[in-house]
Design a protein around this motif. Structure first.
Motif, short mmCIF file in Angstrom:
data_model
loop_
_atom_site.label_atom_id
_atom_site.label_comp_id
_atom_site.label_asym_id
_atom_site.label_seq_id
_atom_site.Cartn_x
_atom_site.Cartn_y
_atom_site.Cartn_z
N PRO A 29 75.68 65.18 73.60
CA PRO A 29 74.65 66.17 72.67
C PRO A 29 74.02 67.38 73.47
O PRO A 29 73.80 67.35 74.92
CB PRO A 29 73.98 65.14 72.74
CG PRO A 29 73.98 64.18 73.47
CD PRO A 29 75.29 64.21 73.95
N PRO A 30 73.58 68.29 72.92
CA PRO A 30 72.72 69.24 73.63
C PRO A 30 71.46 68.86 73.93
O PRO A 30 70.95 67.78 73.43
CB PRO A 30 72.41 70.26 72.40
CG PRO A 30 73.53 69.94 71.46
CD PRO A 30 73.85 68.94 71.60
N GLN A 31 70.66 69.63 74.80
CA GLN A 31 69.54 69.14 75.31
C GLN A 31 68.40 68.71 74.27
O GLN A 31 68.34 69.59 73.29
CB GLN A 31 68.99 70.18 76.25
CG GLN A 31 67.65 69.56 77.19
CD GLN A 31 67.20 70.54 78.05
OE1 GLN A 31 67.48 71.56 78.28
NE2 GLN A 31 66.14 70.16 78.94
N LEU A 32 67.61 67.86 74.11
CA LEU A 32 66.62 67.14 73.30
C LEU A 32 67.32 66.82 72.06
O LEU A 32 66.34 66.61 71.10
CB LEU A 32 65.81 68.55 73.04
CG LEU A 32 64.96 69.05 74.19
CD1 LEU A 32 63.94 70.11 73.85
CD2 LEU A 32 64.06 68.11 74.87
N LEU A 33 68.44 66.84 71.65
CA LEU A 33 69.01 66.10 70.51
C LEU A 33 69.05 64.63 70.83
O LEU A 33 69.56 64.25 71.76
CB LEU A 33 70.47 66.74 70.30
CG LEU A 33 71.13 66.12 68.96
CD1 LEU A 33 72.00 67.13 68.57
CD2 LEU A 33 71.90 65.11 69.27
N ARG A 34 68.67 63.93 69.96
CA ARG A 34 68.33 62.41 69.82
C ARG A 34 69.32 61.94 68.76
O ARG A 34 69.37 62.40 67.49
CB ARG A 34 67.10 61.95 69.76
CG ARG A 34 66.06 62.58 70.92
CD ARG A 34 66.41 62.07 72.12
NE ARG A 34 65.25 62.53 73.01
CZ ARG A 34 65.73 63.61 73.80
NH1 ARG A 34 66.93 64.11 73.94
NH2 ARG A 34 64.63 63.96 74.83
N GLN A 35 69.84 60.75 68.92
CA GLN A 35 70.76 59.99 68.01
C GLN A 35 70.46 58.64 68.09
O GLN A 35 70.58 57.88 69.04
CB GLN A 35 72.13 60.63 68.05
CG GLN A 35 72.74 60.51 69.45
CD GLN A 35 74.08 61.22 69.81
OE1 GLN A 35 74.86 61.10 68.70
NE2 GLN A 35 74.33 61.77 70.74
N ARG A 36 70.39 58.16 67.02
CA ARG A 36 70.16 56.55 67.03
C ARG A 36 70.89 55.77 65.81
O ARG A 36 70.63 56.22 64.75
CB ARG A 36 68.70 56.30 66.93
CG ARG A 36 68.14 54.67 66.89
CD ARG A 36 66.79 54.49 67.06
NE ARG A 36 66.14 55.18 65.95
CZ ARG A 36 65.85 54.83 64.69
NH1 ARG A 36 66.46 53.48 64.28
NH2 ARG A 36 65.14 55.33 63.76
N GLN A 37 71.55 54.66 65.90
CA GLN A 37 72.16 54.06 64.99
C GLN A 37 70.99 52.94 64.29
O GLN A 37 70.55 52.23 65.20
CB GLN A 37 73.30 53.25 65.36
CG GLN A 37 74.12 52.66 64.29
CD GLN A 37 75.45 52.19 64.71
OE1 GLN A 37 75.70 51.80 65.81
NE2 GLN A 37 76.51 52.15 63.91
N ARG A 38 70.98 53.05 62.94
CA ARG A 38 69.95 52.08 62.30
C ARG A 38 70.77 50.71 62.26
O ARG A 38 71.77 50.51 62.51
CB ARG A 38 69.49 52.57 61.17
CG ARG A 38 68.86 53.92 61.25
CD ARG A 38 68.37 54.27 59.82
NE ARG A 38 67.76 55.73 59.54
CZ ARG A 38 68.46 56.65 59.19
NH1 ARG A 38 69.67 56.68 59.28
NH2 ARG A 38 67.86 57.81 59.26
N ALA A 39 69.79 49.63 61.72
CA ALA A 39 70.39 48.43 61.77
C ALA A 39 71.52 48.17 60.40
O ALA A 39 72.53 47.52 60.81
CB ALA A 39 69.19 47.38 61.29
N ASP A 40 71.14 49.10 59.74
CA ASP A 40 72.50 49.33 58.54
C ASP A 40 73.74 49.91 58.75
O ASP A 40 74.58 50.31 58.10
CB ASP A 40 71.78 49.71 57.14
CG ASP A 40 71.39 51.20 57.35
OD1 ASP A 40 71.63 51.88 58.40
OD2 ASP A 40 70.87 51.85 56.45
N GLY A 41 73.91 50.44 60.07
CA GLY A 41 74.88 51.15 60.67
C GLY A 41 74.82 52.78 60.36
O GLY A 41 75.68 53.46 60.91
N SER A 42 74.01 53.18 59.48
CA SER A 42 73.69 54.64 59.52
C SER A 42 73.13 55.26 60.67
O SER A 42 72.50 54.47 61.69
CB SER A 42 73.05 55.07 58.25
OG SER A 42 71.71 54.42 58.42
N TRP A 43 73.36 56.45 60.90
CA TRP A 43 72.63 57.32 62.15
C TRP A 43 71.69 58.08 61.66
O TRP A 43 71.63 58.80 60.50
CB TRP A 43 73.71 58.02 62.62
CG TRP A 43 74.68 57.26 63.39
CD1 TRP A 43 75.91 56.51 62.81
CD2 TRP A 43 74.75 57.12 65.07
NE1 TRP A 43 76.37 55.91 64.02
CE2 TRP A 43 75.79 56.11 65.19
CE3 TRP A 43 73.88 57.25 66.00
CZ2 TRP A 43 76.12 55.49 66.39
CZ3 TRP A 43 74.39 56.77 66.94
CH2 TRP A 43 75.27 55.95 67.36
#
Length: 422
Positions: free
Chosen positions: A12-26
């Motif tokens: 990922p580029p700098q400062l891009l954040r990503q997180r997977q939720r409990a339901d599997g979506s992002w």
């Protein structure tokens, strides 16, 4: 030891954040640093369904941030590009916007400011339902439900205009059908004892103008702006016969054009409110004549304001009038609450201290319905149903004057029980 989930964007580029939720979506978003926030940058929601666009958008934001860190200020977006900034300019310059009441225009401009701060430089066409959904979720986590809903609602107004001017395809508004949480509406009303306490406080403070405004506010249900801007020419005393009356009798009639919606209304003035109205008319006539060297033309009297600010000797019109009105209302409310507290009526004092002037409008609706008026009749007086153009000469038995009369005359003060004679 369990492995962490594989990232959607491996590099990922700098400062891009990503997180997977409990339901599997992002959830994917751009998270500015503290120095970036001080320059006006905020969290930007990206789109997990458009990874290429999200990477490109994060890169653009990083380049914009790098330039801002060098210069010490964030560059402004081109005002007339097909960006949110450009869309706000296009909408507020449109004939549709010009037809809105000045107060509504001012409200919209204030509501668009935080939208411009967050999304101003972004292309209108790039907004999708997932992006708006994520923004709504973020707003709910950081703001009140009412603020979150209002922010999306105002963005929806802009997106609807974008469709009209060809900046988005038809039926592509990304703010529709988001399943937003509904804010709990305000429900406070005034009791008759609350109203009497307010009137008494205004009289003690020598504010007869506010007595007029509060009396008409409760007995007609009209908005503060319409009360402040009411003129003598809007009121006439005419013989009227409503259904159920044996014969006509003279009544005060208020024919107005409502400032918010621009719709016309004709409201019967309740008998209990007539003395305050007549006193206000007499005082306004005297003040207008005094301002015109002791004589005022019929046109000048018709254009004279009904409600005056007794502290300044001027009507509640022009710049700062709304703030002055609210200041007078606040003083009356505090005085009424203090008087009730001194009488040992703490609960009543607390209730009246929280009362807003607009609650008198809601009080009218509640009292009218409690008195037996139908929802349609009450809504007709409040101006929530469409009103047709009509001249005052047509008021005698017009459908609207009949519905207005039924709703207004439905208000009944509770009668005090008579004491039995010994």
């Amino acid at each position: 030891m369990s492995k962490s989930p594989r990232l959607l964007i491996a590099d990922p580029p700098q400062l891009l954040r990503q997180r997977q939720r409990a339901d599997g979506s992002w959830r994917i978003w751009w998270e500015p640093s503290n120095p970036a926030r001080r320059l006006g940058f905020d969290v930007v929601e990206l789109d997990a369904n458009r990874l290429t666009w999200s990477v490109r958008e994060a890169g653009r934001l990083n380049r914009e941030l790098a330039a801002a860190l060098k210069t010490g200020r964030r560059a402004a977006a081109a005002p007339m590009g097909r960006t949110i900034d450009g869309l706000i300019v296009a909408y507020t310059s449109s004939a549709k916007f010009a037809r809105l009441a000045p107060k509504t225009q001012d409200s919209y401009r204030k509501a668009f400011a935080p939208i411009a701060q967050k999304w101003g430089a972004y292309a209108v066409i790039d907004f999708s339902k997932p992006v708006m959904h994520e923004w709504h979720e973020t707003l709910l986590a950081t703001k009140s439900t009412a603020t979150a809903s209002a922010r999306i609602r105002h963005m929806s107004i802009l997106m609807a205009h974008a469709e009209l001017i060809g900046w988005r395809p038809e039926n592509s508004n990304p703010c529709t059908r988001l399943g937003m949480a509904t804010p709990k509406g305000r429900r406070q009303t005034a009791s008759w004892s609350d109203f009497d306490a307010l009137i008494e406080a205004a009289q003690i403070l020598d504010m007869p103008g506010m007595v007029t405004a509060m009396t008409l506010g409760l007995y007609t249900g009209q908005r503060q702006t319409d009360l402040r801007l009411a003129t003598l020419g809007e009121f006439q005393r005419r013989p009227l016969q409503l259904m159920g009356w044996a014969e006509p009798r003279p009544c005060w009639i208020w024919a107005l054009t409502r400032q918010k919606r621009g719709n016309q209304g004709t409201v019967v003035i309740h008998d209990d409110a007539a003395p305050a109205l007549e006193a206000a008319i007499a005082q306004a006539r005297a003040r207008t004549a005094a301002a015109n060297a002791g004589h005022a033309s019929a046109d000048a009297l018709a254009a004279a304001a009904l409600v005056w600010d007794d502290r300044t000797g001027q009507p509640f019109t022009g710049a700062g009038a709304e703030d002055r009105f609210q200041n007078r209302w606040g003083a009356i409310r505090r005085a009424a609450a203090a008087a009730l507290q001194a009488k040992g009526q703490g609960d009543a004092a607390t209730a009246i201290a929280q009362l807003q002037f607009r609650d008198l409008r809601r009080t009218f609706g509640a009292l009218s319905r409690a008195g037996g008026a139908s929802k349609d009749d009450t809504a007709d007086v409040l101006g929530n149903s469409a009103a047709t153009d009509q001249h005052l000469a047509d008021i005698y038995m017009s459908p609207q004057i009949e519905t207005s009369g039924r709703a207004v005359t439905a208000l009944r003060r509770p009668t005090k029980p008579e004491r039995k004679k010994a």
